[in-house]
Every structure is written in structure tokens, then in C-alpha cells.
Enzyme design. Structure first.
Site, PDB file in Angstrom:
ATOM      1  N   VAL A 249      -8.702 -76.886  89.805  1.00 19.57           N
ATOM      2  CA  VAL A 249      -8.115 -75.844  88.975  1.00 19.57           C
ATOM      3  C   VAL A 249      -6.962 -75.220  89.759  1.00 19.57           C
ATOM      4  O   VAL A 249      -7.144 -74.809  90.907  1.00 19.57           O
ATOM      5  CB  VAL A 249      -9.180 -74.768  88.659  1.00 19.57           C
ATOM      6  CG1 VAL A 249      -8.579 -73.635  87.844  1.00 19.57           C
ATOM      7  CG2 VAL A 249     -10.358 -75.394  87.927  1.00 19.57           C
ATOM      8  N   CYS A 250      -5.793 -75.143  89.164  1.00 26.33           N
ATOM      9  CA  CYS A 250      -4.618 -74.574  89.833  1.00 26.33           C
ATOM     10  C   CYS A 250      -4.881 -73.109  90.193  1.00 26.33           C
ATOM     11  O   CYS A 250      -5.211 -72.293  89.330  1.00 26.33           O
ATOM     12  CB  CYS A 250      -3.393 -74.663  88.927  1.00 26.33           C
ATOM     13  SG  CYS A 250      -1.976 -73.757  89.572  1.00 26.33           S
ATOM     14  N   VAL A 251      -4.717 -72.783  91.473  1.00 27.08           N
ATOM     15  CA  VAL A 251      -5.091 -71.449  91.936  1.00 27.08           C
ATOM     16  C   VAL A 251      -4.243 -70.342  91.309  1.00 27.08           C
ATOM     17  O   VAL A 251      -4.788 -69.308  90.872  1.00 27.08           O
ATOM     18  CB  VAL A 251      -5.075 -71.358  93.486  1.00 27.08           C
ATOM     19  CG1 VAL A 251      -3.700 -71.654  94.071  1.00 27.08           C
ATOM     20  CG2 VAL A 251      -5.541 -69.989  93.955  1.00 27.08           C
TER      21      VAL A 251
ATOM     22  N   ALA B 109      -5.225 -69.915  87.779  1.00 25.99           N
ATOM     23  CA  ALA B 109      -6.588 -69.381  87.705  1.00 25.99           C
ATOM     24  C   ALA B 109      -6.603 -67.881  87.988  1.00 25.99           C
ATOM     25  O   ALA B 109      -7.259 -67.103  87.286  1.00 25.99           O
ATOM     26  CB  ALA B 109      -7.496 -70.106  88.691  1.00 25.99           C
TER      27      ALA B 109
END
Lengths: 121, 98, 130
Positions: free
Chosen positions: C77-79, C82
């Protein structure tokens, strides 16, 4: 990582209406940091991203026109713009905020064929 | 190259842009893109004219879901997800025209 | 052949997440390798374990988690996406002083470099989005 691939980022959406234009720039900068062979293509409403003179104070969103100008510092210099998309929007190369290579759709299609990875935004 | 299109041709110009930009290869219509592969759609003529240059596919599940499994434009090949995977594997590059 | 999959949209609004799941499953069932599934933009919303769809509907989040468990899938998941959308794991909760976490099993939060790396390391990268 020693592998160098040809990454093309295809931008077909206008800025600010959706997040994609901004996120495309984020990935472009990362790909450049990974020392990949990066190019960006702008067609359809994507050409609106490069229209100079973004002033986003009124919508309280961070503008990112300046980031296009900074691409050169990351050795991202291959910015291809579709002539037909400019024409359809009453724009010319002079309206662009950075130097670009304007080309026909046929030429753009050939550039796409040369890529290893094509990411759409 | 495999061109993946998920937009109805009457809503967005993805199909039109592929037909005028891409040098050839395969086109796979998925999600709302499958409306472009149906008989009587306004883009039917354009799609048929492009069939010399492109091989055209449409995702069977998406056609069925929308009630169009029996109205697929002549010349369009339908595939399931396994066929979708094969199309991706068989093309050096792919592009989703979002 | 080595595949990676990018998911740009959240669950239940756009079909992209469903298509990405069906495609990923088919890739694995055909015996190919999946290097990584990367969740970007609103796609990060596929990773909240607090999702509770009606019983007669598919559970998009647990479906991804189960696939991850079955095939040891790397789901990233792209930080930045997110953080913007409130997808939080223990590390992020601690770092940003949040009082809860919601990351579903099988997912991990990491940077955009993971997407570029997926493009470099995989034979094919397929994007699902709007």
C-alpha cells in the site's frame, strides 16, 4: 539495481479535477531516482497539465506547475506532447510551462512502442 | 502492444485515442469498455475499420454482466480472465488507457 | 513469467479492484509468478480490515487477504496515499500518534519506490484504475 528500463508515463487527465496528474509526477521523480530511462507523454486532457499560469490559491490546493520545471534537474527531459490534443484545446507549444517536443499522434504511437513499461495516469 | 480499454466509447475517448495513436497490436475491452464491442454501437464502424491494424478482444464476463454476450460485434474475440492473462503475456508491453 | 499489478481505485465504487483481483487470481492459477500487487491513489482503501459489506456481497478486502495468504502475495500500500486516507498499521500509528490501526492481513505499507521496483523487476506490469 543495474537494470535500466524505458518507462513512459502517459498523462491523459487534466490537473486538479483529479489527483492523477500530481501522482504521475511523484512516480516520475521516483523512477528518475532509480535511474530509469523516463519519458512523459501528454495527450487528450493531459496537455492541460502543462498549461502555464496555474494559480491554485482560490481552490486551496497545492499547485504543482513548478514541479514540471524541476524535472530537468532529475534528467527527465523527454516530454512529448500530442499536436492534435493541443489543437483541439486552442493551445500551442507557447502555452506550455516547460520546453516540450510536440509531435503527431503517429509519432507518439511509435514512441510508445519503444517502451518497456507504460504507466497511465 | 496490448491496449486495455475500460471506458465506454460514448463516455470517454480512450478507444478513439488508441485507434488514432497506436501503431497496431491488440485491443482488449474490459469493464465499461466492452460496450465498444457491441453491435449497433456508434463506434462499430470505426472499430471494424481498424480490425486490419488491431486484433480486438473483449472480456466475456463483462459482456455477460451487462447483458451483451449475444450482441458482440463481428470480428471481436471474447476471452475470459485466463485469456486476458495470455494476452498480457504474449505482448511485450501493455497499456491501460485510463 | 513475472507479473505485477497496480490497483488505483478503492473497493465498491469502481470495478477496477474487482478486475484486478480476478486478473491476479488468473495469473496465479496459470502458474505465473506475481512479484507484487501495488495499491495506489484510492486503491489503498482496499486495505482496511474494518470493511463490513452486507453478507450477500463479496468482501473485497478479505478476498485480497486470502489470496495473499494462499500464494504468499506481496501486497504493498502506497504510504503517502495511505496516510492521506487513514490507512494505518502499527508503525504508522506510532509515528503519527494515531489511536487505532486498520491495515488488513497480508498488506504492508511502503513507498512508491516499490511500484517502480515492480516495473523494473517484473516482465509485465498491468494497471487497473479509472
Amino acid at each position: 539495481m543495474s537494470d535500466i528500463k524505458k518507462f513512459m508515463f502517459v498523462n491523459r487527465k487534466a490537473p486538479y479535477g483529479t489527483i492523477y496528474a500530481l501522482e504521475s509526477l511523484e512516480v516520475v521523480l521516483i523512477a528518475a531516482a532509480f535511474e530509469q530511462d523516463v519519458s512523459m507523454a501528454f495527450l487528450d486532457d493531459g496537455v492541460y497539465q502543462l498549461k502555464k499560469g496555474h494559480a491554485t490559491k482560490g481552490i486551496e490546493v497545492k499547485g504543482f506547475e513548478k514541479t514540471y520545471g524541476a524535472l530537468e534537474d532529475y534528467d527527465v527531459t523527454k516530454l512529448y506532447v500530442d499536436q492534435e490534443s493541443l489543437d483541439a484545446r486552442g493551445l500551442t507549444a507557447d502555452d506550455m510551462c516547460v520546453p516540450v517536443e510536440v509531435m503527431s499522434r503517429a509519432e507518439l504511437g511509435k514512441k510508445m512502442d519503444e517502451q518497456d513499461v507504460v504507466l497511465s495516469f | 502492444m496490448l491496449h486495455i480499454i475500460n471506458k465506454s466509447p460514448l463516455d470517454r475517448n480512450s478507444l478513439e485515442t488508441v485507434l488514432t495513436t497506436a501503431t497496431g497490436g491488440s485491443i482488449l475491452l474490459i469493464e465499461d469498455g466492452v460496450y465498444g464491442a457491441t453491435k449497433g454501437n456508434a463506434c462499430e464502424g470505426k472499430l471494424k475499420a481498424a480490425m486490419g491494424k488491431f486484433k480486438v478482444y473483449a472480456l466475456q464476463g463483462d459482456l455477460e454482466a451487462r447483458g451483451f454476450a449475444d450482441r458482440v460485434t463481428d470480428g471481436v474475440t471474447t476471452v475470459d480472465y485466463a485469456g486476458f492473462v495470455d494476452l498480457v503475456a504474449d505482448s511485450k508491453t501493455n497499456q491501460s488507457w485510463l | 513469467m513475472k507479473f505485477s499489478i497496480q490497483v488505483n481505485e478503492g473497493p465498491y465504487t469502481h470495478q477496477a479492484s474487482d478486475s484486478a483481483y480476478q486478473f491476479t487470481k488468473a495469473v496465479l492459477e496459470k502458474g505465473h509468478e506475481v512479484f507484487r500487487v501495488f495499491f495506489y491513489h484510492d486503491g489503498v482503501n482496499n486495505a482496511t480490515r474494518l470493511t463490513t459489506p452486507p453478507q450477500d456481497d463479496r468482501n473485497i478486502v478479505t478476498r485480497w487477504s486470502k489470496l495473499s495468504e494462499q500464494y504468499n502475495l506481496d501486497m504493498v500500500v502506497c504510504v503517502a496515499a495511505a496516510q492521506r486516507r487513514g490507512i494505518v498499521d502499527d508503525g504508522e500509528a506510532k509515528r503519527n500518534g494515531k489511536d487505532a490501526t486498520n491495515l488488513a492481513p497480508g498488506f504492508r505499507i511502503s513507498g512508491l519506490g516499490q511500484l517502480v521496483e515492480a516495473g523494473i523487476q517484473s516482465d509485465r506490469l498491468v494497471t487497473f484504475g479509472d
